[in-house]
Design a protein around this motif. Structure first.
Motif, short mmCIF file in Angstrom:
data_model
loop_
_atom_site.label_atom_id
_atom_site.label_comp_id
_atom_site.label_asym_id
_atom_site.label_seq_id
_atom_site.Cartn_x
_atom_site.Cartn_y
_atom_site.Cartn_z
N ALA A 121 -4.86 -12.99 -23.97
CA ALA A 121 -4.44 -14.18 -24.70
C ALA A 121 -4.97 -14.15 -26.13
N ALA A 122 -6.23 -13.76 -26.29
CA ALA A 122 -6.86 -13.76 -27.61
C ALA A 122 -6.33 -12.63 -28.48
N LYS A 123 -6.24 -11.40 -27.90
CA LYS A 123 -5.85 -10.24 -28.70
C LYS A 123 -4.38 -10.26 -29.08
N SER A 124 -3.55 -10.79 -28.21
CA SER A 124 -2.11 -10.81 -28.49
C SER A 124 -1.71 -11.95 -29.40
N GLY A 125 -2.56 -12.98 -29.46
CA GLY A 125 -2.17 -14.18 -30.18
C GLY A 125 -1.06 -14.93 -29.49
N ASN A 126 -0.85 -14.60 -28.21
CA ASN A 126 0.25 -15.19 -27.43
C ASN A 126 -0.28 -15.63 -26.07
N PRO A 127 -1.09 -16.70 -26.02
CA PRO A 127 -1.69 -17.11 -24.76
C PRO A 127 -0.67 -17.52 -23.71
N ARG A 128 0.50 -18.00 -24.13
CA ARG A 128 1.51 -18.39 -23.14
C ARG A 128 1.96 -17.17 -22.33
N TRP A 129 2.19 -16.05 -23.03
CA TRP A 129 2.58 -14.82 -22.34
C TRP A 129 1.50 -14.37 -21.36
N ALA A 130 0.24 -14.38 -21.79
CA ALA A 130 -0.86 -13.91 -20.94
C ALA A 130 -0.95 -14.74 -19.66
N TRP A 131 -0.90 -16.06 -19.81
CA TRP A 131 -1.03 -16.92 -18.62
C TRP A 131 0.22 -16.89 -17.75
N ASP A 132 1.38 -16.65 -18.37
CA ASP A 132 2.60 -16.49 -17.58
C ASP A 132 2.50 -15.25 -16.70
N CYS A 133 1.96 -14.15 -17.26
CA CYS A 133 1.77 -12.93 -16.47
C CYS A 133 0.81 -13.17 -15.31
N TYR A 134 -0.26 -13.91 -15.59
CA TYR A 134 -1.28 -14.12 -14.56
C TYR A 134 -0.75 -14.98 -13.43
N ARG A 135 -0.05 -16.07 -13.76
CA ARG A 135 0.46 -16.94 -12.67
C ARG A 135 1.52 -16.19 -11.86
N ARG A 136 2.32 -15.33 -12.53
CA ARG A 136 3.30 -14.52 -11.80
C ARG A 136 2.60 -13.54 -10.85
N PHE A 137 1.54 -12.91 -11.35
CA PHE A 137 0.83 -11.94 -10.52
C PHE A 137 0.22 -12.62 -9.29
N ILE A 138 -0.45 -13.75 -9.50
CA ILE A 138 -1.06 -14.45 -8.35
C ILE A 138 0.02 -14.80 -7.33
N GLN A 139 1.16 -15.28 -7.81
CA GLN A 139 2.24 -15.69 -6.93
C GLN A 139 2.80 -14.50 -6.15
N MET A 140 3.06 -13.39 -6.83
CA MET A 140 3.64 -12.22 -6.15
C MET A 140 2.64 -11.57 -5.20
N PHE A 141 1.40 -11.43 -5.64
CA PHE A 141 0.38 -10.81 -4.79
C PHE A 141 0.17 -11.65 -3.53
#
Length: 555
Positions: A121-141
């Motif tokens: 989130a910090a390095k990309s300057g795009n926290p929405r993308w980072a958290w979207d990836c994380y919630r998707r991963f938790i859901q799929m896993f």
């Protein structure tokens, strides 16, 4: 010398399909062709067979080779698994030697934990993308690996969207998605009894086991039985560097065919979504844009993609089904395979490829699956009756043919009603792989969401079943088994007619007539007769024997 259980994409080729599976062999072949493929490695079908022989365990030798290849992947990508500075995230996908679309499992965005997502989130300057990836991963896993079930997470997403007054996932903010990720982890702990795993290596091994297990899941067994795929083959597993289509409006994902899989016409057909990941297209959560609209959205990427399509079809000499991702205006090819097609399309494509000098007549005959030819004989709506009928709505003509039946809302009901002799049309928001038996039982399938490359469309075409998808005019009430369309309320058991060739939906019963055979059918049968070596003579011999002609005199 130890067995080789794992291959980098750069070590394989298209001829290693039995060992690397179709997806792995084609990823290797695309790598050899110099196409933009996110790099990774394939765990062989033999490793899957060994997993079952070892009592559903990954033995130490296979595990060691996987970790060695994670190291090689880190060298190739310049990223490190579980690193806090430059983390490597991967997808884990199945890949049997025979295409089984949607039947086995996939996990995306693997390698994330609370610390890594904060770094991204910090390095990309795009926290929405980072958290979207994380919630998707938790859901799929949670769903795929731990079998918690998707519905619990979908309910949480719907509650969040309602609370925020939005209708689409993409309208949720970074803070919303962070809150969802925390809710997902709490749901995981409640169902499993343990905290969500944070060690990327543990995540990876559990995901690989889950993909191996999915070879033996109920829907995969049904599909294999219907398509004569031996259980002994097993599936390969592909571990691949993530390419992110959900990084914003300069990123996207899509699926495309080099020819129309419903009709066989020679034109690029497909769909894409901006700011999305691959499962969003096939799951039908959002209705995508047509592939030719990519020319307006991102012309340079579109031109590059069209060139790759020509390269792949010329190389494989068959219609290709491709998955791609655009990450910040950079195109990545995630998969290619010979595309599933209707029987009508198969005949046209085979004849056209002969006319184009791509294949010979013998090859054309071998491309036709005789089991699918009976779908050409399925009835069509009576044209005289159609002229008098007014369609209630028109959506996407996803799989051709005509279907008339009583409305049901679940795969279980479709199977049960069909078993007692009822003709049914399965109406769903969108289908999922778990619906396979209900889809088989139905005369036709109608979905509210999804496009021409959604799960419903692809599977229906493969089965020769009529399908109309993406009818957004329907207001669905699944809980009470009813929906509203064109100002009328339709209930379970009401009659509905759908035309998968036009996308039109009709209230009530429309009579059908026998189908007519296309001209390509005669050409293929002529070639089959020209090159056949087997002649069936049993009936003639018996008739001549019945008339008293000695067997030795039969010629």
């Amino acid at each position: 010398m130890a067995n080789k259980w794992v291959y980098l994409f750069s070590e394989g080729n298209a001829n290693m399909r039995n060992l690397l599976g179709g997806k792995g062999a084609n990823l290797a072949e695309m790598t050899n062709l110099g196409l933009p493929v996110p790099q990774g490695f394939t765990i062989t079908t033999e490793a899957c067979t060994q997993y079952y022989e070892d009592g559903k365990k990954i033995n130490d030798e296979i595990m060691d080779q996987i970790m060695v290849h994670i190291g090689k992947m880190e060298e190739i990508t310049g990223k490190k698994f579980g690193d806090k500075e430059n983390p490597l995230l991967v997808s884990v996908r199945s890949g049997a030697r025979a295409s089984m679309p949607g039947m086995m499992d996939t996990i995306l965005n693997l390698g994330l934990n609370e610390e890594v997502v904060e770094v991204l989130a910090a390095k990309s300057g795009n926290p929405r993308w980072a958290w979207d990836c994380y919630r998707r991963f938790i859901q799929m896993f949670s769903d795929v690996v731990m079998e918690v079930g998707k519905k619990y997470f979908e309910e949480l997403i719907d509650k969040m969207k309602t609370a925020k007054g939005v209708t689409q996932d993409v309208d949720l903010t970074a803070d919303d998605l962070k809150e969802l990720a925390n809710q997902f982890k709490a749901e995981y702990k409640e169902k499993i009894g343990n905290d969500f795993p944070t060690d990327p290596k543990e995540q990876l091994m559990e995901a690989i086991k889950a993909v191996f297990r999915s070879w033996d899941n109920p829907r995969a067994n049904v599909y294999r039985r219907d398509n004569d795929i031996p259980y002994s083959w097993g599936t390969a597993v592909n571990v691949q560097m993530m390419a992110f289509g959900n990084m914003g409006e300069t990123s996207g994902t899509g699926v495309a065919f080099t020819r129309d899989p419903a009709t066989g016409e020679k034109h690029l057909m497909g769909e894409f979504l901006m700011n999305a990941q691959g499962e969003d297209v096939v799951a039908g959560v959002r209705t995508p844009q047509k592939i030719d609209q990519l020319k307006e959205v991102m012309p340079e990427v579109y031109e590059q993609f069209v060139g790759i399509c020509h390269t792949l079809e010329d190389h494989y000499r068959d219609m290709q089904d491709m998955e791609f991702t655009i990450e910040d205006k950079k195109l990545y090819m995630l998969q290619t395979r010979n595309g599933k097609r209707t029987a009508k399309a198969a005949l046209k494509i085979a004849c056209d490829l002969v006319d184009e000098g791509m294949i010979d007549e013998k090859k054309a005959v071998s491309m036709i699956d005789p089991r699918n030819l009976d779908t050409l004989l399925h009835p069509q709506f009576d044209q005289a009756a159609l002229k008098k009928a007014e369609p209630a709505a028109k959506a996407l003509a996803a799989s051709p043919g005509a279907a008339c039946g009583k409305i049901v809302f679940t795969a279980e009901d479709a199977k049960a009603w069909a078993a007692r002799g009822e003709k049914v049309v399965l109406v769903r928001l969108e289908t999922s792989p778990e619906d396979i038996e209900g889809m088989k039982a139905a005369q036709g399938i109608l979905t509210v969401r999804g496009g021409m490359t959604s799960h419903a469309a692809v599977v229906a075409r493969g089965m020769g079943t009529c399908c109309v998808s993406g009818c957004s005019e329907i207001t669905m009430d699944e809980e009470n088994k009813k929906f509203t369309l064109a100002g009328k309320e339709f209930h379970e058991g009401d009659w509905l007619s759908i035309d998968g060739s036009t996308g039109k939906i009709y209230d009530g019963i429309i009579p059908t007539v026998d189908a007519t055979i296309a001209g390509e059918f005669g050409r293929i049968m002529g070639w089959a007769d020209k090159y056949r070596r087997l002649k069936v003579r049993a009936y003639v011999l018996r008739r001549r024997q019945d008339r008293g002609i000695p067997r030795d005199d039969l010629r």
